[in-house]
Design a protein around this motif. Structure first.
Motif, PDB file in Angstrom:
ATOM      1  N   ILE A  97       0.864  -1.184   0.000  1.00 23.39           N
ATOM      2  CA  ILE A  97       0.000   0.000   0.000  1.00 23.39           C
ATOM      3  C   ILE A  97       0.898   1.231   0.000  1.00 23.39           C
ATOM      4  O   ILE A  97       1.740   1.398   0.882  1.00 23.39           O
ATOM      5  CB  ILE A  97      -0.914   0.044   1.240  1.00 23.39           C
ATOM      6  N   GLU A  98       0.709   2.091  -0.976  1.00 21.89           N
ATOM      7  CA  GLU A  98       1.406   3.374  -1.039  1.00 21.89           C
ATOM      8  C   GLU A  98       0.374   4.444  -0.698  1.00 21.89           C
ATOM      9  O   GLU A  98      -0.768   4.375  -1.165  1.00 21.89           O
ATOM     10  CB  GLU A  98       1.962   3.590  -2.449  1.00 21.89           C
TER      11      GLU A  98
ATOM     12  N   THR B 117       4.599   3.087  -6.791  1.00 21.94           N
ATOM     13  CA  THR B 117       3.932   1.880  -6.298  1.00 21.94           C
ATOM     14  C   THR B 117       4.403   0.661  -7.084  1.00 21.94           C
ATOM     15  O   THR B 117       4.682  -0.395  -6.506  1.00 21.94           O
ATOM     16  CB  THR B 117       2.398   2.032  -6.400  1.00 21.94           C
ATOM     17  N   LEU B 118       4.511   0.822  -8.374  1.00 20.10           N
ATOM     18  CA  LEU B 118       4.977  -0.266  -9.239  1.00 20.10           C
ATOM     19  C   LEU B 118       6.402  -0.702  -8.870  1.00 20.10           C
ATOM     20  O   LEU B 118       6.698  -1.899  -8.800  1.00 20.10           O
ATOM     21  CB  LEU B 118       4.897   0.172 -10.696  1.00 20.10           C
ATOM     22  N   ARG B 119       7.280   0.268  -8.611  1.00 22.82           N
ATOM     23  CA  ARG B 119       8.659  -0.069  -8.201  1.00 22.82           C
ATOM     24  C   ARG B 119       8.662  -0.820  -6.874  1.00 22.82           C
ATOM     25  O   ARG B 119       9.406  -1.774  -6.691  1.00 22.82           O
ATOM     26  CB  ARG B 119       9.503   1.196  -8.087  1.00 22.82           C
TER      27      ARG B 119
ATOM     28  N   GLU C 227       0.135  -7.202  -7.503  1.00 26.24           N
ATOM     29  CA  GLU C 227      -1.030  -6.393  -7.159  1.00 26.24           C
ATOM     30  C   GLU C 227      -0.649  -5.448  -6.025  1.00 26.24           C
ATOM     31  O   GLU C 227       0.008  -5.842  -5.064  1.00 26.24           O
ATOM     32  CB  GLU C 227      -2.193  -7.293  -6.725  1.00 26.24           C
ATOM     33  N   GLY C 228      -1.054  -4.180  -6.159  1.00 30.93           N
ATOM     34  CA  GLY C 228      -0.769  -3.188  -5.138  1.00 30.93           C
ATOM     35  C   GLY C 228      -1.907  -2.192  -5.036  1.00 30.93           C
ATOM     36  O   GLY C 228      -2.811  -2.154  -5.888  1.00 30.93           O
TER      37      GLY C 228
ATOM     38  N   VAL D  50      -6.310   2.154  -7.380  1.00 29.32           N
ATOM     39  CA  VAL D  50      -6.187   3.535  -6.897  1.00 29.32           C
ATOM     40  C   VAL D  50      -7.432   3.820  -6.061  1.00 29.32           C
ATOM     41  O   VAL D  50      -8.551   3.852  -6.572  1.00 29.32           O
ATOM     42  CB  VAL D  50      -6.065   4.528  -8.070  1.00 29.32           C
ATOM     43  N   VAL D  51      -7.196   3.991  -4.772  1.00 26.53           N
ATOM     44  CA  VAL D  51      -8.255   4.165  -3.783  1.00 26.53           C
ATOM     45  C   VAL D  51      -8.263   5.618  -3.358  1.00 26.53           C
ATOM     46  O   VAL D  51      -7.381   6.061  -2.635  1.00 26.53           O
ATOM     47  CB  VAL D  51      -8.002   3.243  -2.563  1.00 26.53           C
TER      48      VAL D  51
END
Length: 191
Positions: free
Chosen positions: A126-127, A144-146, A155-156, A188-189
């Motif tokens: 979670i970022e 986030t991908l990194r 999945e993030g 994206v939340v």
């Protein structure tokens, strides 16, 4: 500050940060203890089944919780930029407490802390960010991908807090699932 540096709880190597991950986690837990204690006990383990965490369901519940409580929480907060991260960490800690490991990384430079939950051999990334603009959103997706790549997960979740008071909660609370070029999924939340 000097006392914490002298004790070795914090280190200063260009940036001020906790001396190690254990201290970082302990500091966040201490800072959000009152928040955790105020959360309902029926949250504990609610989105966990022994094998997986329904992190999307958990974060949807957090969106609703945040929309109902954030104004009250932020009214007395002394560190309003970091407060959303602490409330999210407290909410997550209340749910996973005892069944999973929640690791916090503190703000670094202009960025905000990341959260990693480890449960049943799986990692959940979670970022967190404060909404700035679409350029920063693209950069946040890349960050986030990194982070996901470093942990070998596909999945993030990117939780973006919109601090603009003129927007209604109906407009702030959104969910967008992005499929990245190599097939990774980032949810994206928006809160």
């Amino acid at each position: 500050l000097q006392y914490c540096l002298d004790l070795g709880l914090l280190k200063k190597d260009g940036k001020l940060r906790p001396a190690n991950p254990i201290y970082a986690n302990a500091m966040v837990r201490y800072l959000n203890k009152n928040i955790q204690d105020a959360l309902p006990s029926d949250l504990i383990g609610k989105w966990m089944d022994g094998q997986n965490i329904d992190l999307s369901g958990l974060l949807e519940a957090f969106q609703q919780y945040w929309s109902l409580n954030s104004e009250r929480f932020l009214k007395g907060a002394s560190y309003t930029e970091g407060a959303p991260h602490y409330y999210l960490a407290a909410f997550l800690q209340r749910v996973v407490n005892g069944g999973a490991t929640l690791i916090n990384e503190f703000a670094d430079g202009l960025g905000y802390g990341d959260i990693l939950i480890q449960y049943a051999g799986k990692s959940y990334v979670i970022e967190t960010k404060i909404k700035d603009n679409e350029i920063s959103r693209a950069q946040s997706l890349e960050q986030t991908l990194r982070y996901m790549d470093g942990l070998l997960v596909n999945e993030g979740w990117l939780v973006v807090f919109d601090r603009k008071s003129e927007k209604s909660w109906k407009d702030k609370i959104t969910w967008d699932t992005k499929i990245m070029p190599n097939g990774e999924t980032i949810h994206v939340v928006d809160c």
